[in-house]
Design a protein around this motif. Structure first.
Motif, PDB file in Angstrom:
ATOM      1  N   GLY A  98       0.696  -1.300   0.051  1.00 56.70           N
ATOM      2  CA  GLY A  98      -0.145   0.019  -0.014  1.00 56.70           C
ATOM      3  C   GLY A  98       0.899   1.182  -0.092  1.00 56.70           C
ATOM      4  N   TYR A  99       1.934   1.312   0.834  1.00 56.13           N
ATOM      5  CA  TYR A  99       2.790   2.384   1.051  1.00 56.13           C
ATOM      6  C   TYR A  99       3.440   2.461  -0.391  1.00 56.13           C
ATOM      7  N   ALA A 100       3.890   1.512  -0.941  1.00 58.53           N
ATOM      8  CA  ALA A 100       4.660   1.510  -2.272  1.00 58.53           C
ATOM      9  C   ALA A 100       3.488   1.959  -3.384  1.00 58.53           C
ATOM     10  N   ALA A 101       2.708   1.329  -3.388  1.00 60.53           N
ATOM     11  CA  ALA A 101       1.447   1.987  -4.367  1.00 60.53           C
ATOM     12  C   ALA A 101       1.209   3.431  -4.375  1.00 60.53           C
ATOM     13  N   ILE A 102       0.929   3.712  -3.129  1.00 62.22           N
ATOM     14  CA  ILE A 102       0.849   5.168  -3.028  1.00 62.22           C
ATOM     15  C   ILE A 102       1.899   6.102  -3.317  1.00 62.22           C
ATOM     16  N   GLY A 103       3.107   5.942  -2.964  1.00 60.62           N
ATOM     17  CA  GLY A 103       4.152   6.445  -3.223  1.00 60.62           C
ATOM     18  C   GLY A 103       4.507   6.570  -4.798  1.00 60.62           C
ATOM     19  N   ASN A 104       4.419   5.399  -5.300  1.00 65.79           N
ATOM     20  CA  ASN A 104       4.444   5.242  -6.804  1.00 65.79           C
ATOM     21  C   ASN A 104       3.584   6.277  -7.457  1.00 65.79           C
ATOM     22  N   ALA A 105       2.211   6.232  -7.178  1.00 62.88           N
ATOM     23  CA  ALA A 105       1.273   7.110  -7.616  1.00 62.88           C
ATOM     24  C   ALA A 105       1.734   8.493  -7.402  1.00 62.88           C
ATOM     25  N   ILE A 106       1.922   8.916  -6.455  1.00 60.05           N
ATOM     26  CA  ILE A 106       2.384  10.314  -6.051  1.00 60.05           C
ATOM     27  C   ILE A 106       3.431  10.690  -7.065  1.00 60.05           C
ATOM     28  N   ALA A 107       4.635   9.869  -6.834  1.00 59.80           N
ATOM     29  CA  ALA A 107       5.928  10.204  -7.479  1.00 59.80           C
ATOM     30  C   ALA A 107       5.691  10.413  -9.062  1.00 59.80           C
ATOM     31  N   SER A 108       4.823   9.355  -9.667  1.00 59.43           N
ATOM     32  CA  SER A 108       4.547   9.396 -11.204  1.00 59.43           C
ATOM     33  C   SER A 108       3.499  10.165 -11.662  1.00 59.43           C
ATOM     34  N   ARG A 109       2.852  10.542 -10.817  1.00 61.11           N
ATOM     35  CA  ARG A 109       1.434  11.359 -10.985  1.00 61.11           C
ATOM     36  C   ARG A 109       0.481  10.506 -11.714  1.00 61.11           C
ATOM     37  N   GLY A 110       0.598   9.321 -11.317  1.00 60.10           N
ATOM     38  CA  GLY A 110      -0.342   8.312 -11.735  1.00 60.10           C
ATOM     39  C   GLY A 110       0.020   7.798 -13.288  1.00 60.10           C
ATOM     40  N   ARG A 111       0.980   8.013 -13.898  1.00 63.50           N
ATOM     41  CA  ARG A 111       1.493   7.744 -15.272  1.00 63.50           C
ATOM     42  C   ARG A 111       2.207   6.311 -15.241  1.00 63.50           C
ATOM     43  N   HIS A 112       2.558   5.853 -14.324  1.00 58.88           N
ATOM     44  CA  HIS A 112       3.618   4.606 -14.181  1.00 58.88           C
ATOM     45  C   HIS A 112       2.513   3.514 -13.817  1.00 58.88           C
ATOM     46  N   PRO A 113       2.656   2.401 -14.291  1.00 59.01           N
ATOM     47  CA  PRO A 113       1.511   1.289 -13.967  1.00 59.01           C
ATOM     48  C   PRO A 113       2.047   0.680 -12.747  1.00 59.01           C
ATOM     49  N   GLY A 114       3.075   0.955 -12.080  1.00 61.74           N
ATOM     50  CA  GLY A 114       3.291   0.160 -10.997  1.00 61.74           C
ATOM     51  C   GLY A 114       2.281   0.207  -9.805  1.00 61.74           C
ATOM     52  N   TRP A 115       1.709   1.403  -9.628  1.00 64.94           N
ATOM     53  CA  TRP A 115       1.168   1.667  -8.584  1.00 64.94           C
ATOM     54  C   TRP A 115      -0.224   0.909  -8.724  1.00 64.94           C
ATOM     55  N   CYS A 116      -0.772   0.761 -10.145  1.00 64.83           N
ATOM     56  CA  CYS A 116      -2.156  -0.155 -10.123  1.00 64.83           C
ATOM     57  C   CYS A 116      -1.842  -1.703  -9.977  1.00 64.83           C
ATOM     58  N   LEU A 117      -0.517  -2.185 -10.345  1.00 61.95           N
ATOM     59  CA  LEU A 117      -0.146  -3.570  -9.974  1.00 61.95           C
ATOM     60  C   LEU A 117       0.160  -3.871  -8.395  1.00 61.95           C
ATOM     61  N   MET A 118       0.634  -2.807  -7.833  1.00 64.51           N
ATOM     62  CA  MET A 118       0.752  -2.758  -6.141  1.00 64.51           C
ATOM     63  C   MET A 118      -0.591  -2.669  -5.648  1.00 64.51           C
ATOM     64  N   GLY A 119      -1.301  -1.832  -6.269  1.00 59.10           N
ATOM     65  CA  GLY A 119      -2.735  -1.745  -5.510  1.00 59.10           C
ATOM     66  C   GLY A 119      -3.566  -3.107  -5.821  1.00 59.10           C
ATOM     67  N   ALA A 120      -3.234  -3.720  -6.758  1.00 61.14           N
ATOM     68  CA  ALA A 120      -4.019  -5.058  -7.164  1.00 61.14           C
ATOM     69  C   ALA A 120      -3.379  -6.185  -5.992  1.00 61.14           C
ATOM     70  N   VAL A 121      -2.077  -6.054  -5.729  1.00 55.75           N
ATOM     71  CA  VAL A 121      -1.780  -6.848  -4.692  1.00 55.75           C
ATOM     72  C   VAL A 121      -2.442  -6.667  -3.396  1.00 55.75           C
ATOM     73  N   VAL A 122      -2.714  -5.398  -2.956  1.00 56.28           N
ATOM     74  CA  VAL A 122      -3.280  -4.889  -1.804  1.00 56.28           C
ATOM     75  C   VAL A 122      -4.680  -5.415  -1.815  1.00 56.28           C
ATOM     76  N   GLY A 123      -5.342  -5.090  -2.928  1.00 59.82           N
ATOM     77  CA  GLY A 123      -6.766  -5.614  -2.918  1.00 59.82           C
ATOM     78  C   GLY A 123      -7.034  -7.138  -3.003  1.00 59.82           C
ATOM     79  N   LEU A 124      -6.140  -7.847  -3.550  1.00 56.70           N
ATOM     80  CA  LEU A 124      -6.224  -9.240  -3.567  1.00 56.70           C
ATOM     81  C   LEU A 124      -5.892  -9.855  -1.942  1.00 56.70           C
ATOM     82  N   SER A 125      -5.106  -9.094  -1.370  1.00 56.19           N
ATOM     83  CA  SER A 125      -4.796  -9.544  -0.004  1.00 56.19           C
ATOM     84  C   SER A 125      -5.776  -9.361   0.777  1.00 56.19           C
ATOM     85  N   VAL A 126      -6.547  -8.304   0.629  1.00 56.48           N
ATOM     86  CA  VAL A 126      -7.807  -7.877   1.521  1.00 56.48           C
ATOM     87  C   VAL A 126      -8.694  -9.074   1.042  1.00 56.48           C
ATOM     88  N   ALA A 127      -9.001  -9.388  -0.053  1.00 54.09           N
ATOM     89  CA  ALA A 127      -9.923 -10.441  -0.455  1.00 54.09           C
ATOM     90  C   ALA A 127      -9.654 -11.821   0.423  1.00 54.09           C
TER      91      ALA A 127
END
Length: 116
Positions: free
Chosen positions: A85-114
């Protein structure tokens, strides 16, 4: 179903980690202009430390269903949610959402919650 979600989170976590490490070695560090070889080596090791940590978390997510302990399962998931979650947020902020890494890391968080 929640075991499959957790193991999928682990596989995705490992994939994202390997991509993170490979992109650094193939694209980031060859272009980086760091005068001191010592500082360059330090930055590379710090970058790759997160790669190794995320692979470890992925392996724990995959193995959590087999541990037979709900408290261990919840502890592993909590660590994965915080780390990714921290990595996804940091990646989204640093790349202004243009890097796909935050989406992939967010998916890991979502699957973990599930898989909770």
């Amino acid at each position: 179903m929640r075991d499959i979600a957790l193991q999928s989170a682990g596989l995705l976590a490992i994939l994202v980690s390997i991509l993170h490490g490979a992109i650094a070695e193939l694209q980031v560090f060859p272009r980086a202009r760091i005068a001191s070889p010592r500082i360059r080596r330090l930055l590379r090791m710090v970058w790759q430390a997160s790669t190794v940590d995320w692979i470890g978390i992925g392996a724990l997510l995959i193995s959590a269903p087999a541990l037979g302990s709900e408290s261990a399962r919840h502890g592993i998931i909590a660590v994965a949610i915080v780390a990714y979650g921290y990595a996804a947020i940091g990646n989204a902020i640093a790349s202004r959402g243009r890097h796909p890494g935050w989406c992939l890391m967010g998916a890991v968080v979502g699957l973990s919650v599930a898989g909770w």
